[in-house]
Design a protein around this motif. Structure first.
Motif, PDB file in Angstrom:
ATOM      1  N   MET A 107       0.620  -1.147   0.041  1.00 28.44           N
ATOM      2  CA  MET A 107       0.017  -0.045  -0.010  1.00 28.44           C
ATOM      3  C   MET A 107       0.943   1.265  -0.318  1.00 28.44           C
ATOM      4  N   TYR A 108       2.093   1.073   0.635  1.00 28.58           N
ATOM      5  CA  TYR A 108       2.510   2.114   1.361  1.00 28.58           C
ATOM      6  C   TYR A 108       3.249   2.739  -0.721  1.00 28.58           C
ATOM      7  N   TYR A 109       3.803   1.173  -0.920  1.00 27.89           N
ATOM      8  CA  TYR A 109       4.416   1.408  -2.497  1.00 27.89           C
ATOM      9  C   TYR A 109       3.079   2.393  -3.573  1.00 27.89           C
ATOM     10  N   LEU A 110       1.629   2.158  -3.385  1.00 22.02           N
ATOM     11  CA  LEU A 110       1.105   2.655  -4.703  1.00 22.02           C
ATOM     12  C   LEU A 110       0.711   4.002  -3.990  1.00 22.02           C
ATOM     13  N   GLN A 111       0.896   4.156  -2.786  1.00 22.18           N
ATOM     14  CA  GLN A 111       0.480   5.993  -2.187  1.00 22.18           C
ATOM     15  C   GLN A 111       2.031   6.418  -3.254  1.00 22.18           C
ATOM     16  N   LEU A 112       2.863   6.171  -2.954  1.00 19.59           N
ATOM     17  CA  LEU A 112       4.469   6.555  -3.964  1.00 19.59           C
ATOM     18  C   LEU A 112       3.764   6.842  -5.083  1.00 19.59           C
ATOM     19  N   VAL A 113       3.682   5.335  -5.592  1.00 17.75           N
ATOM     20  CA  VAL A 113       2.975   5.665  -7.213  1.00 17.75           C
ATOM     21  C   VAL A 113       1.868   6.369  -7.069  1.00 17.75           C
ATOM     22  N   ILE A 114       1.291   6.264  -7.023  1.00 16.64           N
ATOM     23  CA  ILE A 114       0.141   7.865  -7.240  1.00 16.64           C
ATOM     24  C   ILE A 114       0.535   9.154  -7.044  1.00 16.64           C
ATOM     25  N   ASN A 115       1.693   9.635  -6.280  1.00 16.04           N
ATOM     26  CA  ASN A 115       2.222  10.899  -5.882  1.00 16.04           C
ATOM     27  C   ASN A 115       3.032  10.836  -6.778  1.00 16.04           C
ATOM     28  N   GLY A 116       3.708  10.391  -7.472  1.00 15.77           N
ATOM     29  CA  GLY A 116       4.647  10.025  -8.851  1.00 15.77           C
ATOM     30  C   GLY A 116       4.153  10.619  -9.340  1.00 15.77           C
ATOM     31  N   ILE A 117       2.683   9.492 -10.034  1.00 17.24           N
ATOM     32  CA  ILE A 117       1.823  10.072 -11.408  1.00 17.24           C
ATOM     33  C   ILE A 117       1.362  11.299 -11.235  1.00 17.24           C
ATOM     34  N   ILE A 118       1.398  12.105 -10.092  1.00 18.49           N
ATOM     35  CA  ILE A 118       0.938  13.352  -9.701  1.00 18.49           C
ATOM     36  C   ILE A 118       1.731  14.256 -10.382  1.00 18.49           C
ATOM     37  N   ALA A 119       3.154  14.330  -9.054  1.00 10.98           N
ATOM     38  CA  ALA A 119       4.240  15.063 -10.553  1.00 10.98           C
ATOM     39  C   ALA A 119       4.896  14.455 -11.176  1.00 10.98           C
ATOM     40  N   GLY A 120       4.216  13.907 -12.066  1.00  8.79           N
ATOM     41  CA  GLY A 120       4.445  13.468 -13.429  1.00  8.79           C
ATOM     42  C   GLY A 120       4.561  14.190 -14.093  1.00  8.79           C
ATOM     43  N   SER A 121       2.243  14.493 -13.768  1.00 11.88           N
ATOM     44  CA  SER A 121       2.135  15.022 -14.528  1.00 11.88           C
ATOM     45  C   SER A 121       1.967  16.210 -14.971  1.00 11.88           C
ATOM     46  N   MET A 122       3.235  17.274 -13.377  1.00 11.28           N
ATOM     47  CA  MET A 122       3.407  18.868 -13.721  1.00 11.28           C
ATOM     48  C   MET A 122       5.388  18.629 -14.740  1.00 11.28           C
ATOM     49  N   TYR A 123       5.787  17.361 -14.642  1.00 10.66           N
ATOM     50  CA  TYR A 123       6.639  17.355 -15.226  1.00 10.66           C
ATOM     51  C   TYR A 123       6.473  17.084 -17.022  1.00 10.66           C
ATOM     52  N   ALA A 124       5.590  16.260 -17.070  1.00  6.74           N
ATOM     53  CA  ALA A 124       5.265  16.520 -18.401  1.00  6.74           C
ATOM     54  C   ALA A 124       4.514  17.660 -19.131  1.00  6.74           C
ATOM     55  N   LEU A 125       3.542  18.281 -18.556  1.00 13.93           N
ATOM     56  CA  LEU A 125       3.387  19.736 -19.255  1.00 13.93           C
ATOM     57  C   LEU A 125       4.320  20.431 -18.981  1.00 13.93           C
ATOM     58  N   PHE A 126       5.253  20.524 -18.254  1.00 14.28           N
ATOM     59  CA  PHE A 126       6.538  21.561 -18.535  1.00 14.28           C
ATOM     60  C   PHE A 126       7.385  21.019 -19.630  1.00 14.28           C
ATOM     61  N   ALA A 127       7.378  19.687 -19.552  1.00  9.79           N
ATOM     62  CA  ALA A 127       8.713  18.582 -20.598  1.00  9.79           C
ATOM     63  C   ALA A 127       7.747  19.274 -22.160  1.00  9.79           C
ATOM     64  N   VAL A 128       6.585  18.681 -22.442  1.00  7.62           N
ATOM     65  CA  VAL A 128       5.679  19.232 -23.417  1.00  7.62           C
ATOM     66  C   VAL A 128       6.308  20.901 -23.834  1.00  7.62           C
ATOM     67  N   GLY A 129       6.036  21.416 -23.157  1.00  4.37           N
ATOM     68  CA  GLY A 129       6.829  23.200 -23.701  1.00  4.37           C
ATOM     69  C   GLY A 129       8.249  22.916 -24.286  1.00  4.37           C
ATOM     70  N   LEU A 130       9.169  22.511 -23.718  1.00  3.79           N
ATOM     71  CA  LEU A 130      10.559  22.464 -23.864  1.00  3.79           C
ATOM     72  C   LEU A 130      10.939  21.076 -25.215  1.00  3.79           C
ATOM     73  N   THR A 131       9.967  20.303 -24.806  1.00  6.54           N
ATOM     74  CA  THR A 131      10.536  19.510 -26.428  1.00  6.54           C
ATOM     75  C   THR A 131       9.493  20.006 -27.903  1.00  6.54           C
ATOM     76  N   MET A 132       8.618  20.788 -27.154  1.00  8.90           N
ATOM     77  CA  MET A 132       8.085  21.331 -28.499  1.00  8.90           C
ATOM     78  C   MET A 132       9.232  22.383 -29.135  1.00  8.90           C
ATOM     79  N   VAL A 133       9.863  23.577 -28.080  1.00 10.93           N
ATOM     80  CA  VAL A 133      11.016  25.153 -28.809  1.00 10.93           C
ATOM     81  C   VAL A 133      11.472  23.924 -29.305  1.00 10.93           C
ATOM     82  N   TYR A 134      12.410  22.910 -28.838  1.00 14.21           N
ATOM     83  CA  TYR A 134      12.927  21.464 -29.490  1.00 14.21           C
ATOM     84  C   TYR A 134      13.159  21.379 -30.895  1.00 14.21           C
ATOM     85  N   GLY A 135      11.616  20.946 -30.759  1.00  9.72           N
ATOM     86  CA  GLY A 135      11.126  20.032 -32.132  1.00  9.72           C
ATOM     87  C   GLY A 135      11.372  21.171 -32.925  1.00  9.72           C
TER      88      GLY A 135
END
Lengths: 289, 294
Positions: free
Chosen positions: A1-29
């Protein structure tokens, strides 16, 4: 359960990284350089929202978001107009160093205006939902929903509109796209507007969940960069999956490593990906370095 | 007077550091954005050995050796990358080293840093005062300058420039790219380690905060401003940067404005980097083309 919580936290943090990464990669592209100052757009979004919610204006946070995003978009367009356009025929290194300088300038400007202490918005969103041992705060839920909405919008834009088609064409080959009569100026501006909007929105959400500090831009930029490399530079969907992967890996690492090494993961990913799969995990042909 | 000595010493140490970056960035075209890590490795090695009671010359020598060794390791792994990807990989390396300094408390005492690093002693056993330390740094700077100048005008230096301009041409002339770049990074790291060790013994206190991305940006500015690829460029660049940094301190500003001075310096430096790229990417002293030795 502890790990599931970590994964959920990770997905949420990751969705923010994804928002930043999408912009960065568009400019790079499109422009073929790594925009170091992208991180400052994240911080700028968060800090301008703080500006609009604090005394002289005191808007509620919901209403402060729009002008904050608008400010960030303006800065993004100014970056392009004043620095990157004049340099567009220079080497990639010139652009990279200019963007490092710009990032340093903006970061210190933020520190100049707001000081270097930790700040936060006066909002109370700590209330959460519980499913057995799993806890998701309302804030985290809104982060996830916003990320999904924005990325769906991007998907629609890319696949269903003329503008999106033009964008993909320019990313593929700018000269050829210009010859075919695609208005390059408009497409370029669209890229900057999208990148800045995504960065600002992500920055505000992240600041609501944690706090504001001048270094928040750089830290998230490096994570976003790791996500970009995981997905393959210039690949928007790769950046999305990369962002979530980084978020999950980082949060799971807390179970094994000391928390001080949480940021280590992103750097290790950057090094390993550059060395072994420079085209990203989804590339099947030999990547360009 | 002590203040002037302080400025002179820190300028010289930074100049040594900038010269070592110039060898990699200016001559070989290797944009090393993690160079501060070697400065840090040098500083920590020498500081820890000196605090542990070992003689300082041994500490400084081992600092240089360890920096060179780690430099060789880094070079071996990331040298197949080129251009901006090399830059990002070294940047990641630099930040990883900083996290190591910050988290390996048993060795580096973490964020508290290492206080009480001894100054070198003279023959009589007295710790060197500022003036003597300045002499020591001047000697080191001249030595490093001469060695680098010698290297840069040697066939090795010319080969590096060919590598920078066109790797295929260098290969066609039978140059071993990997070995050339590797040697270049090792020499650069050794000298950065020396600069770090000098820094640690001068400041007598170091902490992970001294070795952040900010240091990389400042030294990058020193090299780019002075003129990358010219032997005296980094010296001039460092002098200008330090002078600017110090003169901002003397602006007639109200005292409660004090906390704004550091960000203001940062804004000036950032703006300088941007303007340099826009207006004069070759720096103040442009590299000579087609002169002697080209």
């Amino acid at each position: 359960m502890y790990y599931l919580q970590l994964v959920i936290n990770g997905i949420i943090a990751g969705s923010m990284y994804a928002l930043f990464a999408v912009g960065l990669t568009m400019v790079y592209g499109v422009f073929r350089f790594i925009n170091f100052a992208h991180g400052e757009l994240i911080a700028l979004g968060a800090y301008s929202a703080l500006f609009f919610t604090s005394p002289p204006l005191s808007l509620p946070l919901i209403w402060a978001t729009a002008p904050a995003v608008a400010c960030t978009v303006c800065v993004g367009l100014l970056q392009d107009r004043l620095v990157f356009q004049p340099l567009c025929h220079g080497t990639r290194m010139t652009l990279l160093i200019a963007s490092i300088g710009l990032s340093y300038l903006l970061r210190n400007a933020i520190q100049f205006g707001f000081g270097s202490d930790l700040l936060s918005y006066n909002v109370d969103l700590a209330a959460g939902y519980e499913w057995g041992p799993i806890i998701v705060t309302r804030m985290q839920l809104s982060m996830l929903i916003t990320a999904v909405v924005f990325l769906t919008f991007l998907y629609w834009l890319f696949t269903r509109t003329m503008l999106g088609k033009a964008l993909r064409a320019v990313a593929d080959n700018m000269e050829l796209a210009g010859i075919m009569g695609i208005p390059l100026g408009r497409v370029n501006r669209t890229v900057w507007i999208l990148a800045a909007t995504f960065a600002a929105v992500g920055g505000i959400l992240l600041a609501m969940d944690t706090s504001l500090e001048p270094m928040m831009g750089v830290i998230n930029l490096l994570k976003a960069f790791a996500a970009v490399l995981l997905g393959g530079p210039g690949n928007v969907w790769g950046a999305l999956i990369g962002g979530i992967a980084i978020g999950v890996a980082e949060n799971l690492s807390v179970a094994v490593l000391s928390p001080g090494y949480k940021d280590f993961i992103a750097f290790a990913v950057i090094l390993v990906m550059l060395l072994f799969r420079p085209g990203g995990i989804f590339s099947f042909q030999k990547g360009m370095r | 007077m002590d203040y002037l000595l302080h400025i002179a010493i820190s300028t010289l140490i930074y100049a040594i550091f900038a010269m070592s970056l110039n060898l990699e960035l200016g001559y070989a075209g290797l944009y090393n954005f993690g160079h501060i890590a070697f400065f840090g490795i040098g500083a920590y090695t020498s500081a820890l050995m000196a605090v542990g009671g070992l003689p300082i010359p041994l500490g400084i020598t081992s600092a240089m050796a360890l920096a060179g060794l780690i430099g060789a390791g880094l070079a071996f792994t990331v040298l197949r990358l080129t251009g901006d990807y090399f830059g990002i990989a070294t940047l990641a390396f630099g930040e990883m080293m900083r996290l190591l300094f910050l988290n390996e408390r048993w060795l580096t005492k973490g964020p508290m840093g290492i206080p009480g690093i001894p100054r070198p002693t003279l023959l009589g056993g007295m710790p060197a005062d500022l003036l003597q330390y300045l002499m020591f740094t001047v000697a080191c700077t001249i030595l490093v300058f001469l060695i680098l100048h010698r290297l840069e005008t040697s066939p090795f230096g010319r080969a590096l420039k060919v590598v920078r301009e066109d790797e295929f041409v260098a290969q066609a002339f039978g140059k071993n790219l990997l070995s050339l770049k590797m040697r270049c990074i090792v020499v650069g790291s050794v000298i950065a380690g020396l600069a770090g060790a000098l820094w640690a013994h001068y400041m007598t206190y170091i902490s992970p905060n001294d070795f952040t991305l900010q240091g990389t940006i400042i030294v990058l500015l020193c090299v780019v401003l002075g003129g990358k690829g010219s032997p005296s460029g980094p010296l001039l660049g460092t002098c200008v940067v330090v002078l600017l940094q110090e003169s901002l301190r003397f602006l007639p500003i109200p005292t409660d404005f004090g906390r704004h001075v550091a960000p203001l310096q940062g804004m000036v430096f950032g703006l300088m980097l941007v303007l340099l790229m826009l207006r004069r990417p070759q720096g103040l002293i442009a590299e000579l083309h087609g002169g002697r030795g080209a």
